[in-house]
Design an enzyme around this catalytic site. Structure first.
Site, PDB file in Angstrom:
ATOM      1  N   GLU A 278      31.994  13.891 -31.268  1.00  0.00           N
ATOM      2  CA  GLU A 278      32.060  15.330 -31.598  1.00  0.00           C
ATOM      3  C   GLU A 278      31.303  16.167 -30.572  1.00  0.00           C
ATOM      4  OE1 GLU A 278      34.130  16.330 -33.766  1.00  0.00           O
ATOM      5  OE2 GLU A 278      34.545  14.337 -34.565  1.00  0.00           O
ATOM      6  N   ASP A 359      36.276  10.643 -26.609  1.00  0.00           N
ATOM      7  CA  ASP A 359      35.982   9.205 -26.716  1.00  0.00           C
ATOM      8  C   ASP A 359      35.233   8.720 -25.474  1.00  0.00           C
ATOM      9  OD1 ASP A 359      37.115   8.953 -29.178  1.00  0.00           O
ATOM     10  OD2 ASP A 359      38.921   7.885 -28.517  1.00  0.00           O
TER      11      ASP A 359
HETATM   12 ZN   LIG Z   1      37.942  14.283 -31.940  1.00  0.00          ZN
END
Ligand SMILES: [Zn+2]
Length: 412
Positions: A278, A359
């Site tokens: 996030e 990611d």
């Molecule tokens: Zn995401």
């Protein structure tokens, strides 16, 4: 039938056909893999959970076929029955032509059109989600949610509509530029106000409880330069056992929200990896980029409405008399989805790129990718996600890459 009405009817049929085809492709793809756990997840997901996930996918697919058909029937009736111009003529006799009255007409039509979807979303929550053990919403919460949504629409959406109609009256031919600026300003204001004023109407937000998890997440915030006060836990378990995390707002108003269900399901390092993901969205400026893109889209939208509102055939095709902007606003909003649907693969492609970037950021911040992979596997398992969507289906509907795709990217 006017040529334009005919064209719209064809587009409605085309979209429904494409969506049913996509559902069908996806169903066959899931059935093809149903026998045993896909090779890549053998050893990480047990047979029973995998079988349950395929049944959940199939049940949701069957449900969305009904939704698609109901939505299409509602749109056909509303556009082609002559109801809209008839209701408009009565409305203006009763309430006049003031901006408040005309916006009221748009609001009432919107409200009326949302009614057929109401029993469907009730069934989805209390039958479909219930059957697979996800539902935790009470009847009271569900109905209160609808009521709160309606009140918010009345307090925020309705005045915005009035303002846009007034702007058309005030500013003349370049109204679209002014209306665009006002709506963008409204969106920015909502991004600031929503986390503080609107989301708390539906959920409780609490700071992370004292303990090792909090220390770990705060240390990650420190390391990556993310203000840790903005990390909060939300009582998602009030409505569903589904788990999630999201990033919202911008600048000093940013906030990362972890569902309490997620906090229960994941281990500490896995939660740290999710938080890092996030923070990755924040660091790579994904929200400002999305806002910029939607501002561009909105400008095109207003330009098109301004142009269409000068075309007599646009009004006549659905029984309206040219003149007021209001029928043009209404018709455009009813029909725009018929065209924007075909762009959803592009929008989702960008969204999936952002997910890969977040990611990669998380793996970098954690200096390993194992924790994130572990978290994603658990998330997919607990949420009974479809591990084998059809590629064309996921191109149209998936804002996130599949587990398999994310693992492959992280392995690099
Ligand atoms: Zn995401």
């Amino acid at each position: 039938m006017e040529w334009f009405a005919g064209l719209i009817a064809a587009f409605i049929a085309l979209k429904l056909f494409a969506q049913l085809l996509l559902e069908n492709l996806n169903r066959k793809e899931v059935q093809r893999h149903m026998g045993s756990v896909p090779e890549a997840f053998k050893g990480t997901m047990d047979e029973a959970t995998y079988t349950k996930s395929t049944q959940y996918t199939l049940a949701k697919g069957a449900f969305s076929r009904w939704e698609l058909i109901v939505d299409t029937i509602v749109l056909l009736i509303v556009l082609f029955s002559g109801f809209l111009p008839w209701a408009y003529s009565i409305w203006v006799v009763l309430f006049g032509f003031s901006a408040w009255a005309l916006a009221g007409y748009l609001f009432a039509v919107g409200l009326l059109m949302s009614l057929p979807g109401l029993p469907l979303s009730w069934l989805e929550q209390f039958r479909l989600e219930e059957r697979f053990g996800f539902n935790t919403t009470t009847q009271k919460t569900w109905w209160l949610d609808r009521l709160k949504g309606l009140i918010l629409a009345l307090l925020l959406g309705y005045p915005l509509l009035v303002l846009v109609i007034k702007i058309v009256e005030w500013t003349g031919p370049h109204w679209w530029l002014w209306a665009w600026a006002v709506v963008i300003g409204f969106q920015l204001l909502m991004m600031v106000l929503a986390p503080v004023l609107i989301l708390p109407l539906f959920n409780k937000f609490t700071p992370l409880p004292e303990g090792s998890l909090r220390d770990r997440l705060l240390a990650l915030g420190e390391r990556t330069g993310f203000r840790s006060k903005a990390i909060q836990v939300m009582d998602g378990s009030k409505r569903s056992k589904h788990s999630n995390a999201f990033f919202t707002g911008f600048g000093g108003f940013r906030k990362i929200v972890l569902f309490d269900t997620l906090v229960q399901q994941l281990g500490e390092t896995e939660l740290e990896a999710v938080l890092a993901h996030e923070i990755g969205h924040y660091k790579r400026k994904h929200i400002p980029k999305m806002l910029l893109a939607s501002a561009g889209g909105l400008l095109v939208t207003f330009l098109m409405i301004a142009w269409l509102s000068k075309q007599e055939w646009f009004y006549r095709a659905f029984g309206f008399t040219p003149g007021s902007i209001v029928p043009a606003l209404l018709l455009f909003s009813l029909m725009s989805g018929l065209f924007t649907f075909w762009f959803s693969p592009v929008v989702n492609l960008i969204s999936r790129r952002f997910e890969y970037q977040a990611d990669a950021y998380a793996a970098d911040a954690m200096r390993e990718s194992g924790s994130l992979v572990g978290a994603l596997r658990k998330l997919n398992e607990k949420n009974l996600s479809n591990l084998t969507p059809h590629p064309i289906y996921s191109a149209f509907y998936y804002s996130h890459p599949t587990l398999f795709e994310r693992e492959k990217a992280l392995a690099k």
